[in-house]
Every structure is written in structure tokens, then in C-alpha cells.
Motif scaffolding. Sequence first.
Motif, PDB file in Angstrom:
ATOM      1  N   ARG A 145       0.862  -1.184   0.000  1.00 45.06           N
ATOM      2  CA  ARG A 145       0.000   0.000   0.000  1.00 45.06           C
ATOM      3  C   ARG A 145       0.894   1.228   0.000  1.00 45.06           C
ATOM      4  N   VAL A 146       0.869   1.975  -1.077  1.00 45.64           N
ATOM      5  CA  VAL A 146       1.734   3.151  -1.195  1.00 45.64           C
ATOM      6  C   VAL A 146       0.913   4.365  -1.603  1.00 45.64           C
ATOM      7  N   ALA A 147       1.437   5.539  -1.291  1.00 45.84           N
ATOM      8  CA  ALA A 147       0.825   6.806  -1.675  1.00 45.84           C
ATOM      9  C   ALA A 147       1.911   7.717  -2.216  1.00 45.84           C
ATOM     10  N   ILE A 148       1.489   8.785  -2.886  1.00 46.63           N
ATOM     11  CA  ILE A 148       2.443   9.741  -3.447  1.00 46.63           C
ATOM     12  C   ILE A 148       1.834  11.134  -3.374  1.00 46.63           C
ATOM     13  N   ALA A 149       2.660  12.124  -3.097  1.00 44.51           N
ATOM     14  CA  ALA A 149       2.193  13.510  -3.061  1.00 44.51           C
ATOM     15  C   ALA A 149       1.813  13.954  -4.472  1.00 44.51           C
ATOM     16  N   PRO A 150       0.717  14.673  -4.649  1.00 44.47           N
ATOM     17  CA  PRO A 150       0.313  15.114  -5.997  1.00 44.47           C
ATOM     18  C   PRO A 150       1.412  15.865  -6.736  1.00 44.47           C
TER      19      PRO A 150
END
Length: 359
Positions: free
Chosen positions: A340-345
Motif C-alpha cells: 500500500r503506497v501513496a504519493i504527493a500530488p
Amino acid sequence: MATVSLRQVRKSYDAQEVVHGVDLEVADQEFVVLVGPSGCGKSTLLRMIAGLEDISGGEIAIGERVVNEIDPKDRDVAMVFQDYALYPHLTVFQNIAFSLQYRGVGKAEIARRVAEAAAILDIESLLERKPRQLSGGQRQRVAMGRAIVREPKVFLFDEPLSNLDAKLRVQMRTEIKKLRERVRTTAIYVTHDQVEAMTLADRIVLMHNGRVEQIGTPEDVYDEPATLFVAGFVGASAMNLVAGRIETGAQGCGVNLGGESRLALPPGRYDAHVGMSVTVGLRPEHLHWAGDSAASMLAGAARVVEPLGSDTLVIFDVAGHELQARLPPRVVRRGGDPVRVAIAPESIHIFDPATERRL
């Protein structure tokens, strides 16, 4: 002023054009690195500046003087080659002093310049040795010493570290950085290694198929790659490049990678491109481990897990795409584990797949 100007410089071999109209202005005391894959034309361009290759079109100027028709020995440049090009029968002192003796410089001045270069490069104890008695790193220092004593307007480096092993390359990069601080001369450096380019350059000239793709500081080409080629070439781990579609919804403008995989984009930046199919760039180091509550998250399953000590490289599947992420140690341990990963816009790169240019 030791500026270098290239104006629409071209090179052809018979009907085959290999360098296509390059324009470049190198400022006095600037360290510029030409970087790109093998065969992109960077070494040919350097050799044209040195006068070792004729140019097929355009103009090269060093300072205020156009040097198209001037012999290499009269251009006031010094070149460091990847194979060192040392005379095996001469001592280190004699190798460094050779060009000065050829020009008729006095013995006392030669001794002064060689001693000064040897001190800068920490090779004072090697001056009486022959090249066969030196390591690769020591030979490259001698080659650089031979260039330094010339006191040229411009230093030219043609992949000087490519023959060294990985540990020595790191060490010599540091030595070149130190040399740069002590000898403030205009320099143009060729390499295929983007790590060398990023660590050494004031500005990078990124070349591909004989053309300049982008010119900028290391930060420029990393933070805002102008083309898909630059995006894929620059970075310790290759940027993830996947197909997507810009769309708008209740949460604002975003890019859909397929299914439920949607990432938020900076407000207002891509509103004019809603509905457009795009190529999405995500750097592995910008994908960070996310909890279940992350609003803009990619979820998938690990395929390959490579522990690297300080971090872990994880290859995982999301919506039919294979992505890489550099994650903290031990959050993902083996293939099949959930990712589960996220990234800054602001860290998402968007390209037009038709033109391959950044939007």
C-alpha cells in the motif's frame, strides 16, 4: 573569458547525420556534463570541441574566437581520455611535463607546475614511477595532472572514470569535486553514468540520438524532466511510466491508472487536459508506505522484494501495471505480501504520449 559556444553544430558521416544542430552556451568556470546512452553523440560533440573531429555544420567558439578551422593544439583546451593515454616508457613526472616540454616551457616553470599539480592530486610520491606501477585510479590522476599543468582555458573529460571499478569511481568522483573547487576552469565532461552527471554538474546536457533532450541543473532534470526519455534516464531507480487518464470528480482532478487506482493531481494544474490519455511518471523513491486510510493510495501485491539494507526495493502489481517502490526496511518481506503506497500530488509527472513532452 573561457566561455564555450556551440551554434547549430552538426556532424555527419556520409549521408548519416549523428549530431543534429546542437546549441549550447557554457559560461566561464562552469562545469557542464554531457550525458546520455552509448551512441547518443556526446563523445563526438566533445571531440568536435577539441578539434579531433571536423564539424559538418554550425560554429564552435571558445571565448570570442571561432575555432572551426583552428588546429587542436591551438585551441587552448586540455583533454582527459578514458584510457589515460600515458606514455608507458616515461615516468609520472615526464608524462605530466611532456606537453610543457613540447611547448618550450623553461625547466624551473615545468618543475613548479608539475609539483603544484601533484600536490593538488596527491600523487607527489608517485612522480618517479612508470605507469605500469600505478593503479587505475592513480593513472587517471596522472592524466588529470597532465591536463592541469597546461593551464588551459577549457578542460574536456571523455568518460574518464569508465575504466575504473565501482568503488574507485565513487572515490574519483570525490577527487574531481575537490579538483573543481581548487582549479576553477571551464569544464565539459562526458559520461553515460547519470549518477556522475548528477553529482558533478553545474548543468546537465541530456542527449539522445544526437539531439539535446534537456539542459538544466541536476535539480531541474530530476524534478521536471522535459521528456519521457529524460524521465526514464534520470534517477537512481528508473521512473515508473504507466498509462493513465486524467479525469475529474468529487475529489477534484486526478489521474486514473485503471480500476479503482486513482491518484490526486495538484489543483488546477491539469484541468485543461481532463479526458486526455497520458503517460504517468512515478519515481520509486516518491512512493511511500501508506496506511489503510490514505486518500490517494495504490494497493497491490508484491512480486519481487529486494532488501538493500537502508531500504527495500519492491516490485508490485497495481491495476495491471508493474511498479517499483523504494520502501522502508521490512514493511514488505516477501512476494505475495500486500503493498500500500501513496504519493504527493506534486511528485506526479504527466506526459503527452504522442509528443513524449511534459504537460
